[in-house]
Design a protein around this motif. Structure first.
Motif, PDB file in Angstrom:
ATOM      1  N   ALA A 157     -81.606  87.447 -69.175  1.00  0.00           N
ATOM      2  CA  ALA A 157     -81.606  86.044 -69.566  1.00  0.00           C
ATOM      3  C   ALA A 157     -80.397  85.309 -68.991  1.00  0.00           C
ATOM      4  CB  ALA A 157     -81.630  85.922 -71.086  1.00  0.00           C
ATOM      5  N   LEU A 158     -79.258  85.973 -68.948  1.00  0.00           N
ATOM      6  CA  LEU A 158     -78.062  85.363 -68.372  1.00  0.00           C
ATOM      7  C   LEU A 158     -78.244  85.116 -66.873  1.00  0.00           C
ATOM      8  CD1 LEU A 158     -75.334  87.370 -70.292  1.00  0.00           C
ATOM      9  CD2 LEU A 158     -75.710  84.895 -70.413  1.00  0.00           C
ATOM     10  N   ALA A 159     -78.949  86.017 -66.201  1.00  0.00           N
ATOM     11  CA  ALA A 159     -79.235  85.815 -64.781  1.00  0.00           C
ATOM     12  C   ALA A 159     -80.126  84.601 -64.578  1.00  0.00           C
ATOM     13  CB  ALA A 159     -79.888  87.063 -64.191  1.00  0.00           C
ATOM     14  N   GLY A 160     -81.107  84.426 -65.460  1.00  0.00           N
ATOM     15  CA  GLY A 160     -81.966  83.248 -65.392  1.00  0.00           C
ATOM     16  C   GLY A 160     -81.179  81.970 -65.597  1.00  0.00           C
ATOM     17  N   PHE A 180     -87.345  80.953 -65.479  1.00  0.00           N
ATOM     18  CA  PHE A 180     -86.357  81.707 -64.709  1.00  0.00           C
ATOM     19  C   PHE A 180     -85.954  82.990 -65.451  1.00  0.00           C
ATOM     20  CE2 PHE A 180     -84.869  77.272 -63.186  1.00  0.00           C
ATOM     21  CZ  PHE A 180     -85.948  77.184 -62.323  1.00  0.00           C
ATOM     22  N   ILE A 181     -85.862  82.907 -66.770  1.00  0.00           N
ATOM     23  CA  ILE A 181     -85.537  84.090 -67.571  1.00  0.00           C
ATOM     24  C   ILE A 181     -86.665  85.118 -67.482  1.00  0.00           C
ATOM     25  CG2 ILE A 181     -85.256  84.901 -69.952  1.00  0.00           C
ATOM     26  CD1 ILE A 181     -83.683  82.337 -70.517  1.00  0.00           C
ATOM     27  N   TRP A 182     -87.904  84.665 -67.585  1.00  0.00           N
ATOM     28  CA  TRP A 182     -89.043  85.583 -67.482  1.00  0.00           C
ATOM     29  C   TRP A 182     -89.084  86.245 -66.106  1.00  0.00           C
ATOM     30  CZ3 TRP A 182     -92.358  81.176 -69.877  1.00  0.00           C
ATOM     31  CH2 TRP A 182     -92.249  81.225 -71.276  1.00  0.00           C
ATOM     32  N   ASP A 183     -88.736  85.476 -65.073  1.00  0.00           N
ATOM     33  CA  ASP A 183     -88.710  86.046 -63.727  1.00  0.00           C
ATOM     34  C   ASP A 183     -87.728  87.210 -63.626  1.00  0.00           C
ATOM     35  OD1 ASP A 183     -90.624  84.543 -62.479  1.00  0.00           O
ATOM     36  OD2 ASP A 183     -89.240  83.088 -61.628  1.00  0.00           O
ATOM     37  N   GLU A 184     -86.657  87.132 -64.393  1.00  0.00           N
ATOM     38  CA  GLU A 184     -85.640  88.183 -64.355  1.00  0.00           C
ATOM     39  C   GLU A 184     -86.005  89.373 -65.244  1.00  0.00           C
ATOM     40  OE1 GLU A 184     -83.109  88.300 -62.429  1.00  0.00           O
ATOM     41  OE2 GLU A 184     -82.976  86.252 -61.666  1.00  0.00           O
ATOM     42  N   GLY A 185     -87.114  89.249 -65.973  1.00  0.00           N
ATOM     43  CA  GLY A 185     -87.508  90.324 -66.887  1.00  0.00           C
ATOM     44  C   GLY A 185     -86.980  90.151 -68.286  1.00  0.00           C
TER      45      GLY A 185
END
Length: 416
Positions: free
Chosen positions: A222-225, A197-202
């Motif tokens: 990372a916080l968004a993930g 999920f963190i990688w998906d957010e960049g």
């Protein structure tokens, strides 16, 4: 060798083994070879078959293959490599080979690569075990996570197709969580799922800053993930202070009241060990991404086999490694667990398998943990797991992320 339960650091371990290529019986061998295999890597049936086959051909070998829990494995392997009484063969995560080899406690198997048919190894599997041009880890298998779902619960909820985006996934999961069912069983510390999920957010878990590494859980991405993980995890009853092995998520899923889990496709075999009635009731789809045109990023993981320098039976240990990495066992392991075998020539073994097809879609967007020998030390501290639990139990995400990132930074740069 008979199966038995062993207490190891308050974790369960059971005697096990795998299937072997036929080889001439050794003229002499040790009375016992101790092999550590990780929980979830092989079914009990396949392990039993290996024991029978291998010991029949190697009459002087008594295999003592012990199943190890992933939780805390870093400390146990590190201690074993530094001891004078180490296991003879150890399965390790592919991200851990660099650290273990840096300790000087792992046998260099470079001279054995040709004998192991290393020219046929899938490059992405072989490379993590090769450090500074030397092959310390023998690639065993690879896999990445997908969503495994209960077809009966999906049909009862009127869901006819897998979600294409994260937001659709949340909607579907909410629908599944009714009539006493869990929409998803996701524990609070399934950190490989969080990484995706963190990688998906960049974002990333850590980033290179000049010659040093810096923890990156406190970045906005990372916080968004982590926030998406929080929203998804809240739609089930997974414990917030445990990982997927405590209790084993395949045992929870086998009870038939869970709509989905995030796991490698091979977990289906473990589910059927617990509940054969789940046969034909499991489906698979790639972890959804932020948009419909791109699946979610996944950690492309796998395992290697290493031989400790402290093994008193290195040559016999190598023969076990050769059998486990050989064509016969690789074929059987791939079919039993839906894993990607270590050889390119075996790519067609799983043709037509639904779980493998879902895994292949995600694999195109696979990523790895930070490429540093100290990453295994980060895993050993459980800092990411502790961070996740803190956030899921109501603590300030930004503050906890800063603390975790500082800890990761310190660990990654220790000794530099």
């Amino acid at each position: 060798m008979k199966y038995r339960l062993l207490a190891l650091a308050a974790l369960f371990a059971v005697t096990a083994c795998g299937s072997a290529d036929p080889e001439p019986a050794a003229s002499a061998g040790p009375a016992k070879l101790t092999v550590w295999i990780m929980d979830g890597s092989v079914t009990k049936e396949l392990l039993k078959q290996f024991e029978t086959d291998y010991e029949a051909v190697h009459a002087n070998v008594d295999l003592d293959i012990q199943i190890q829990a992933w939780d805390g494995i870093g400390e146990r392997v590190t201690a074993a490599l530094a001891s004078t009484d180490a296991p003879d063969v150890i399965e390790v995560g592919n991200t851990q080979v660099a650290q273990y080899s840096a300790s000087g406690g792992v046998v260099d198997l470079t001279a054995k690569v040709a004998d192991l048919k290393g020219e046929d190894w899938i490059p992405g599997l072989a490379e993590p075990g090769r450090i500074d041009g030397k092959q310390y880890g023998v690639p065993w298998y690879a896999a990445n996570r997908v969503v495994v779902y209960n077809k009966d619960l999906w049909a009862a909820a009127g869901i006819t197709a897998p979600p294409r985006t994260r937001e659709e996934w949340l909607e579907v999961t909410a629908k599944l969580g009714k009539r006493g069912n869990q929409g998803i069983y996701l524990t609070g510390q399934t950190w490989y799922a969080l990484a995706g999920f963190i990688w998906d957010e960049g974002g990333d878990l850590a980033v290179k800053d000049g010659d040093r590494w810096k923890g990156a859980l406190d970045s906005p991405q990372a916080l968004a993930g982590m926030d998406f993980y929080r929203r998804l995890q809240a739609l089930g009853k997974g414990p917030k202070d445990a990982d997927e092995a405590n209790p084993p998520q395949h045992e929870v899923f086998a009870q038939g009241r869970v709509g989905q889990i995030i796991a490698v496709p091979g977990i289906a075999a473990r589910v059927l060990e617990v509940e054969p009635g789940m046969k034909d009731k499991m489906g698979f789809f790639p972890i959804p991404g932020k948009t419909a045109g791109k699946p979610g990023a996944v950690f492309t993981g796998g395992s290697d086999l290493i031989i400790p320098e402290a093994s008193k039976n290195q040559e016999a240990a190598y023969e076990v490694v050769k059998a486990l990495a050989g064509e016969k066992f690789q074929t059987e392991l791939a079919k039993a667990m839906s894993f990607v075998p270590n050889r390119a020539s075996l790519a067609g073994v799983l043709s037509g398998d639904e779980g493998t097809a879902a895994m292949a879609v995600g694999a195109a967007y696979g990523k790895a943990t930070p490429n540093t020998p100290n990453w295994a030390a980060v895993e050993a501290t459980s800092v990411i797991k502790q961070y996740m639990t803190a956030v899921l139990t109501g603590k300030d995400a930004a503050a906890e992320a800063r603390k975790a990132s500082e800890s990761i930074t310190t660990t990654l740069n220790s000794g530099s």
